[in-house]
Design an enzyme around this catalytic site. Structure first.
Site: not given
Lengths: 459, 459
Positions: B109, B156, B189, B213
């Site tokens: 971002y 991740k 995930d 987010d």
């Protein structure tokens, strides 16, 4: 695998089987990738890989075999249908029937990472136009081939205007060529939330690699059918079909594992091969078994549970039947495999060098750094701004901005001045002489007159 | 805003209000950021911003005011409690009570994007150690201050070993300093999927910007309370409190909007200010109103719905009451605001330059490109590999690999040879002379003897 193959063959699949050994045993015999050259040859020759769950040994530098195969064979599309089987499998979303089409090669998963300074680490998100076009076209072709109504695109193009913006732009372009399929999009955060809460709203979803990783797990989980799910990994030359669950070494070989995921992967494989009649027969027989409460211990009531091989026999016994409560499946009898689109060369854009972002490792204040950088420039160039973590800190900083030791310094050609690479190298040489500790560069280009880089916040 | 302020003041909040005007009107009066210098002064002076939903006009180059304020004031933590209010607000997850603590400044971002070639676009994911440490410490401090039991980290790090690996490493380090709080982690995930399907399992979740987010929207959606939700944006100097829903211009000013989100933001603000007694009184009165079926048209039955101002009066009428079905809220009477941790300077690592990744725009075959690059090297360096989208294509390519026009060429010092930046610049100069169209560089460093870059696939 034995159970699934038995069902496929009993169901009429016309397949010749060439077994290969991959995974733990192969890793331990000294092949650090978990696969032998002979196995590669077999995959290249047969082009279709029906893969049982495998175990990547922990630690010891073993590379994930799934990633190796996907990348090496160019399996660009991960296709995962997520279906609810209520009331036979518990779910909050009985009407759910979503297919996630995930880009499988690009994005942050290229795994290109660099530690840049004492404090800052970087990973590159790379997205290509042919990569976007391949996956988006596959999604629309899939929708057409499987009689689906709508394709939804999930990206975050309000923040990542160039990379996710490209995916979205390609989606809109391709969608226009498929007027028979509804095209829709959602920002990934809202899209993922809606998928979690109201998955019935979606049909086919196409999305880049990282988002696809997240939403395909969400979809499988809320469908309630992770243990029954299958996925296809599609490439231009080869394809791989597998269950979505892992290898579960604690129950392997005990005749208790649920073969449904692998069996459904086999059905996807048959459809891919154009053997739709057998695929339909097997798929419907399997749905009948579900309806009749036949199941391995993971899904069936304790006293009704059967073993892996018996489950396969129960499916075989129902070949030719069609489910009564669940919707029967039908595949087009003369279906042909989806043809993977081949990227077409596009005319090259007129590329113009207009500047460079130089990333500097420094504990100086921005004003001091700016002064040193300015001394390295040539008369055709100027320092436009310095940002820290994307926030402008020179000129006109905000006092509240927290700064790391990693500064992005944007140098641009002055108006009307032309720049070339030799000048950039000269500026870098000056920085070396002046002891500016630059750690990376990004050139700034215009392509056909259009700015090929984001502006700094406040620029 | 009027309704919410009325409740806060009736509930005993000790606040002096300094109104500022931001958003659409200010944009249109010529301030392209949607905020005037006077308003910035006020925010800096008061340090606490209670913000009504605002509209960023579409198009015309207006920048998102939310992003501007967040970045400019260094609001590094986005805190979003997601609570189910069953049976009074519909949800599949009655027991849910999760707080998402999202890093708010870093990650993709930062919006640093570069188009690199005709085909390839890039966005930088940047993660800093102090940035990770600030947010992780805030999450644990929050858990302690609010009597929470567990903090779960979502990353991740199996794919992004350096960037997400850093976040995870910092999480593990900090967690060890909070033995009273349980620490847990999940791959994003699987974590997102579990949050969607079984949110009751989670307590506090801390996660980088992009994942945050996504999961904060998932959590709000499955709680069923998007319209009632609030969030805090916390910085070292300032903090901002707001409803999570948007500005809904179609119903603004009609006395039908639900003031609950903004009111709950006000409660968060009072707790932040240490006015916990008033916060508790107002929060419980609001829960009583929910229990009594009092609501604006978005949540109440049609004939029971009241207007915005009447809803506020109903909450005020219940000040001093405690809910009977929903769990009453209690805040520590002598609570002090969570102190934001200030990054401490760390000793600098010994940094050693060991190579450079040069990214080249080319339509050549990898062998030809490799030959040209090798001609540019000096005797101390060697070309180790070329990758395309992270897949090795030189030496020993796989025939199936699909290649774009964007090549990452890894040049390293030969064993036992020392490299310096002047040599790298010389190599780049040779590339310029030889017409190699390089578009970016990433230096390769070791930090205290540890490799600061990922290996190529197959390297």
């Amino acid at each position: 695998m034995k159970a699934s193959l038995a069902v496929l063959i009993a169901g009429g699949a016309q397949i010749e089987i060439e077994p290969i050994d991959i995974g733990e045993r192969v890793y331990k015999s000294g092949h650090s990738a978990g696969i032998t050259p002979d196995a590669w040859d077999s995959l290249r020759r047969t082009k279709v890989f029906y893969k049982a769950p495998i175990t990547t040994p922990q630690g010891g530098g073993f590379k994930s075999l799934n990633v190796t195969i996907r990348k090496s064979l160019g399996l660009f599309a991960n296709v995962r249908p997520c279906v609810a089987y209520a009331p036979f499998v518990k779910t909050d979303h009985p009407g759910m029937d979503v297919v996630i089409v995930r880009e499988n090669e690009e994005d942050l998963y290229a795994g290109i990472e660099h530690r840049q300074t004492d404090e800052v680490y970087q990973c590159l998100k790379l997205v290509s136009r042919p990569g976007c076009e391949k996956i988006v076209r596959y999604a629309f072709d899939y929708a057409r081939a499987y009689g689906r109504q709508k394709v939804t695109c999930f990206v975050k193009d309000n923040i990542m205007k160039l990379t996710d913006g490209l995916f979205r732009k390609v989606f809109d372009e391709v969608a226009a060529e498929y007027p028979d399929i509804e095209a829709d999009h959602a920002i990934i955060d809202i899209g993922a939330a809606r998928l979690a809460a109201k998955p019935e709203r979606f049909d086919v979803i196409v999305t880049p690699n990282l988002y696809g990783d997240i939403v395909s797990d969400i979809a499988a989980e809320v469908a309630g059918s992770v243990g029954l799910g299958a996925s296809a990994n599609i490439g231009a030359q080869c394809a791989m079909f597998e269950a979505i669950h892992g290898s579960a070494p604690d129950i392997a070989g005990q005749d208790v594992a649920n073969p449904s995921g692998l069996l459904m992967a086999g059905v996807m494989m048959l459809v891919h091969l154009g053997q739709t009649e057998a695929a339909e027969r097997i798929h419907n027989a399997w749905l009948c078994a579900l309806e009749d409460g036949v199941g391995t211990p993971d899904i069936a009531a304790e006293d009704a549970a059967v073993g892996t091989q018996q489950f396969a026999r129960e499916v075989i016994a129902r070949l030719g039947q069609r489910p009564k409560t669940l919707a029967p499946v039908s595949y087009e009898p003369d279906a042909r495999p989806i043809e993977v689109w081949t990227p077409q060369p596009k005319p090259k854009a007129l590329k113009r060098l207009v500047g460079i972002d130089v990333f500097v490792h420094s504990n100086e204040e921005p004003d001091a750094l700016a002064g040193r950088l300015q001394a390295c420039l040539n008369p055709l160039t100027e320092l436009k701004m310095i940002t820290n973590r994307g926030v402008k800190v020179w000129p006109d900083p905000m006092p509240e901005t927290f700064c790391t030791d990693h500064w992005r310094c944007r140098i641009e050609a002055k108006p009307e001045k032309a720049l070339n690479k030799a000048m950039l190298v000269e500026i870098l040489r000056n920085m070396v002489l002046d002891g500016v500790d630059f750690v990376k560069t990004e050139h700034l280009y215009e392509f056909d007159g259009e700015r090929g880089y984001s502006l700094g916040q406040g620029q």
